[in-house]
Write an enzyme that holds these catalytic residues in place. Sequence first.
Site, PDB file in Angstrom:
ATOM      1  N   GLY A  92     -16.201 -38.518 -34.801  1.00  0.00           N
ATOM      2  CA  GLY A  92     -15.832 -37.203 -34.264  1.00  0.00           C
ATOM      3  C   GLY A  92     -14.741 -37.345 -33.231  1.00  0.00           C
TER       4      GLY A  92
ATOM      5  NE  ARG B 149     -22.736 -26.142 -29.917  1.00  0.00           N
ATOM      6  CZ  ARG B 149     -21.968 -27.135 -29.455  1.00  0.00           C
ATOM      7  NH1 ARG B 149     -22.115 -28.357 -29.925  1.00  0.00           N
ATOM      8  NH2 ARG B 149     -21.058 -26.908 -28.542  1.00  0.00           N
TER       9      ARG B 149
ATOM     10  CB  ALA C 190     -22.150 -24.062 -20.294  1.00  0.00           C
TER      11      ALA C 190
ATOM     12  CG  HIS D 295      -4.472 -41.340   3.676  1.00  0.00           C
ATOM     13  ND1 HIS D 295      -3.970 -41.807   2.477  1.00  0.00           N
ATOM     14  CD2 HIS D 295      -4.635 -42.430   4.470  1.00  0.00           C
ATOM     15  CE1 HIS D 295      -3.827 -43.118   2.556  1.00  0.00           C
ATOM     16  NE2 HIS D 295      -4.234 -43.527   3.760  1.00  0.00           N
TER      17      HIS D 295
HETATM   18  C1  LIG Z   1     -24.920 -32.103 -26.236  1.00  0.00           C
HETATM   19  C2  LIG Z   1     -24.187 -30.925 -25.646  1.00  0.00           C
HETATM   20  C3  LIG Z   1     -23.524 -31.090 -24.438  1.00  0.00           C
HETATM   21  C4  LIG Z   1     -22.815 -30.018 -23.883  1.00  0.00           C
HETATM   22  N1  LIG Z   1     -22.156 -30.200 -22.695  1.00  0.00           N
HETATM   23  C5  LIG Z   1     -21.491 -29.168 -22.145  1.00  0.00           C
HETATM   24  C6  LIG Z   1     -20.825 -29.332 -20.896  1.00  0.00           C
HETATM   25  O1  LIG Z   1     -20.827 -30.394 -20.289  1.00  0.00           O
HETATM   26  N2  LIG Z   1     -20.159 -28.258 -20.380  1.00  0.00           N
HETATM   27  C7  LIG Z   1     -20.122 -27.056 -21.012  1.00  0.00           C
HETATM   28  O2  LIG Z   1     -19.486 -26.121 -20.481  1.00  0.00           O
HETATM   29  N3  LIG Z   1     -20.739 -26.870 -22.196  1.00  0.00           N
HETATM   30  C8  LIG Z   1     -21.422 -27.892 -22.770  1.00  0.00           C
HETATM   31  N4  LIG Z   1     -22.063 -27.707 -23.982  1.00  0.00           N
HETATM   32  C9  LIG Z   1     -21.981 -26.391 -24.641  1.00  0.00           C
HETATM   33  C10 LIG Z   1     -22.991 -25.427 -24.022  1.00  0.00           C
HETATM   34  O3  LIG Z   1     -24.278 -25.985 -24.077  1.00  0.00           O
HETATM   35  C11 LIG Z   1     -22.946 -24.101 -24.785  1.00  0.00           C
HETATM   36  O4  LIG Z   1     -21.635 -23.635 -24.868  1.00  0.00           O
HETATM   37  C12 LIG Z   1     -23.794 -23.066 -24.069  1.00  0.00           C
HETATM   38  O5  LIG Z   1     -25.130 -23.483 -24.027  1.00  0.00           O
HETATM   39  C13 LIG Z   1     -23.669 -21.744 -24.793  1.00  0.00           C
HETATM   40  O6  LIG Z   1     -24.547 -20.828 -24.182  1.00  0.00           O
HETATM   41  P1  LIG Z   1     -25.051 -19.570 -25.018  1.00  0.00           P
HETATM   42  O7  LIG Z   1     -25.957 -18.803 -24.109  1.00  0.00           O
HETATM   43  O8  LIG Z   1     -23.901 -18.863 -25.644  1.00  0.00           O
HETATM   44  O9  LIG Z   1     -25.864 -20.181 -26.253  1.00  0.00           O
HETATM   45  P2  LIG Z   1     -27.181 -21.068 -26.242  1.00  0.00           P
HETATM   46  O10 LIG Z   1     -27.323 -21.874 -25.003  1.00  0.00           O
HETATM   47  O11 LIG Z   1     -27.189 -21.771 -27.563  1.00  0.00           O
HETATM   48  O12 LIG Z   1     -28.340 -19.975 -26.191  1.00  0.00           O
HETATM   49  C14 LIG Z   1     -28.550 -19.112 -27.290  1.00  0.00           C
HETATM   50  C15 LIG Z   1     -30.049 -18.730 -27.293  1.00  0.00           C
HETATM   51  O13 LIG Z   1     -30.237 -17.740 -28.287  1.00  0.00           O
HETATM   52  C16 LIG Z   1     -31.353 -18.087 -29.090  1.00  0.00           C
HETATM   53  N5  LIG Z   1     -31.106 -17.482 -30.425  1.00  0.00           N
HETATM   54  C17 LIG Z   1     -30.329 -17.963 -31.429  1.00  0.00           C
HETATM   55  N6  LIG Z   1     -30.320 -17.127 -32.476  1.00  0.00           N
HETATM   56  C18 LIG Z   1     -31.089 -16.067 -32.131  1.00  0.00           C
HETATM   57  C19 LIG Z   1     -31.457 -14.852 -32.786  1.00  0.00           C
HETATM   58  N7  LIG Z   1     -30.998 -14.554 -34.021  1.00  0.00           N
HETATM   59  N8  LIG Z   1     -32.280 -14.012 -32.134  1.00  0.00           N
HETATM   60  C20 LIG Z   1     -32.719 -14.287 -30.867  1.00  0.00           C
HETATM   61  N9  LIG Z   1     -32.393 -15.419 -30.188  1.00  0.00           N
HETATM   62  C21 LIG Z   1     -31.590 -16.276 -30.822  1.00  0.00           C
HETATM   63  C22 LIG Z   1     -31.360 -19.604 -29.099  1.00  0.00           C
HETATM   64  O14 LIG Z   1     -32.656 -20.084 -29.402  1.00  0.00           O
HETATM   65  C23 LIG Z   1     -30.928 -19.912 -27.678  1.00  0.00           C
HETATM   66  O15 LIG Z   1     -32.037 -19.919 -26.779  1.00  0.00           O
HETATM   67  C24 LIG Z   1     -22.775 -28.766 -24.553  1.00  0.00           C
HETATM   68  C25 LIG Z   1     -23.451 -28.597 -25.773  1.00  0.00           C
HETATM   69  C26 LIG Z   1     -24.143 -29.668 -26.317  1.00  0.00           C
HETATM   70  C27 LIG Z   1     -24.851 -29.466 -27.638  1.00  0.00           C
END
Ligand SMILES: Cc1cc2nc3c(=O)[nH]c(=O)nc-3n(C[C@H](O)[C@H](O)[C@H](O)COP(=O)(O)OP(=O)(O)OC[C@H]3O[C@@H](n4cnc5c(N)ncnc54)[C@H](O)[C@@H]3O)c2cc1C
Length: 317
Positions: free
Chosen positions: A25, A114, A163, A287
């Site tokens: 990757g 994803r 995030a 510094h």
């Molecule tokens: C290994 C890893 C490391 C990462 N490191 C970083 C980092 O260092 N810095 C950074 O900025 N980002 C990082 N990310 C990315 C970051 O984790 C995501 O961008 C962030 O969590 C997105 O937040 P979100 O709330 O959009 O989605 P999510 O955190 O995925 O939350 C979505 C929620 O919705 C729920 N859900 C899904 N479908 C449905 C549905 N149909 N109905 C109801 N609920 C549902 C899920 O179960 C989940 O709880 C990393 C990701 C991974 C995998």
Amino acid sequence: MRENVILSDALYEFEEIPESLIVYGSDELALEVASVYSEFGSKVTLILPDSLGLDASIEKELMRVFKKKKVKVIKGAEEFSAEQTDQGILVSLVDDKGKSQSIEAVYLYTSGERQPNVQDLGLNRFGVDQADDGRVVVNHMAQSSNPDIYAVGDVTAEGPNLAVKAIKHGKVAAEAIAEGYPEVDLTFLPTIIHTTPPVASVGMTESDAKESGIEYRTGEFSLKANGYAMLSGQKEGLVKVISDANTEIVLGIHMIGAGAIELSSNFVQLLEMAAKEEDVTFPNFAHPSMDEGLLEAVEALTGQAIHQPPSRKKVNV
Ligand SMILES: Cc1cc2nc3c(=O)[nH]c(=O)nc-3n(C[C@H](O)[C@H](O)[C@H](O)COP(=O)(O)OP(=O)(O)OC[C@H]3O[C@@H](n4cnc5c(N)ncnc54)[C@H](O)[C@@H]3O)c2cc1C
């Protein structure tokens, strides 16, 4: 014979530090996995199918650091085949020079893409516009094409899965629902890679500047010549700055080195306020500090960094 030798985004399934690991990757996660397991002592082979999208100087330094840490890097293999062996897994591929290679390791990690989980929500019934892959199209207030429905984070169409974006979207959506007029602007979203040393990148790379056709100049400062990096034994890395040669506005700041992630907030602020070179060179910097790496990279735009040999700077077009 081992099971589950192919892992995708499932870093936490390792029960012990693997003796050897193949990482496939070119995204942040792949680079972080390769770096972290090489620090743990695994023999790591990193297969990069694509460009890293970083400024070329930062990429070169990252590759040099990987080489120093004995991470074997193979570029350009868009496809590979894998088969289980008694040792773990055997990966076969053709690299960017057309050479066939076979690598064996205990595990193979592949970066996965994803996908949004929206198929069953029936969003089209509510007039919510979606991109081809199902992600929700939102405006600057995280509002969808149905004004009563907001979407935040990874499920939205514009910008990377980070995030940083999700946090900003969440705050902005709440404020908009409370009848404020907030705005999300992803122009200066920092790219952060938690390798050792880490990478932070904001704004235009040199190739972006070249492509845009503007007259630009670059300043680069090696952390080898930074006092705090020397004192703390963290000399790997560099800071690179790109500026507009006519307006002197800073267009991009890129760093690989200790402290890069903390400094990235300054990079974002400078770009957000359309800072000029003088906005960095005029103030007094602590510094010794890693921050002086940024100062001297900006000074290097005009050949004025005092800890590296003077150079006659030229404007690039
Ligand atoms: C290994 C890893 C490391 C990462 N490191 C970083 C980092 O260092 N810095 C950074 O900025 N980002 C990082 N990310 C990315 C970051 O984790 C995501 O961008 C962030 O969590 C997105 O937040 P979100 O709330 O959009 O989605 P999510 O955190 O995925 O939350 C979505 C929620 O919705 C729920 N859900 C899904 N479908 C449905 C549905 N149909 N109905 C109801 N609920 C549902 C899920 O179960 C989940 O709880 C990393 C990701 C991974 C995998």
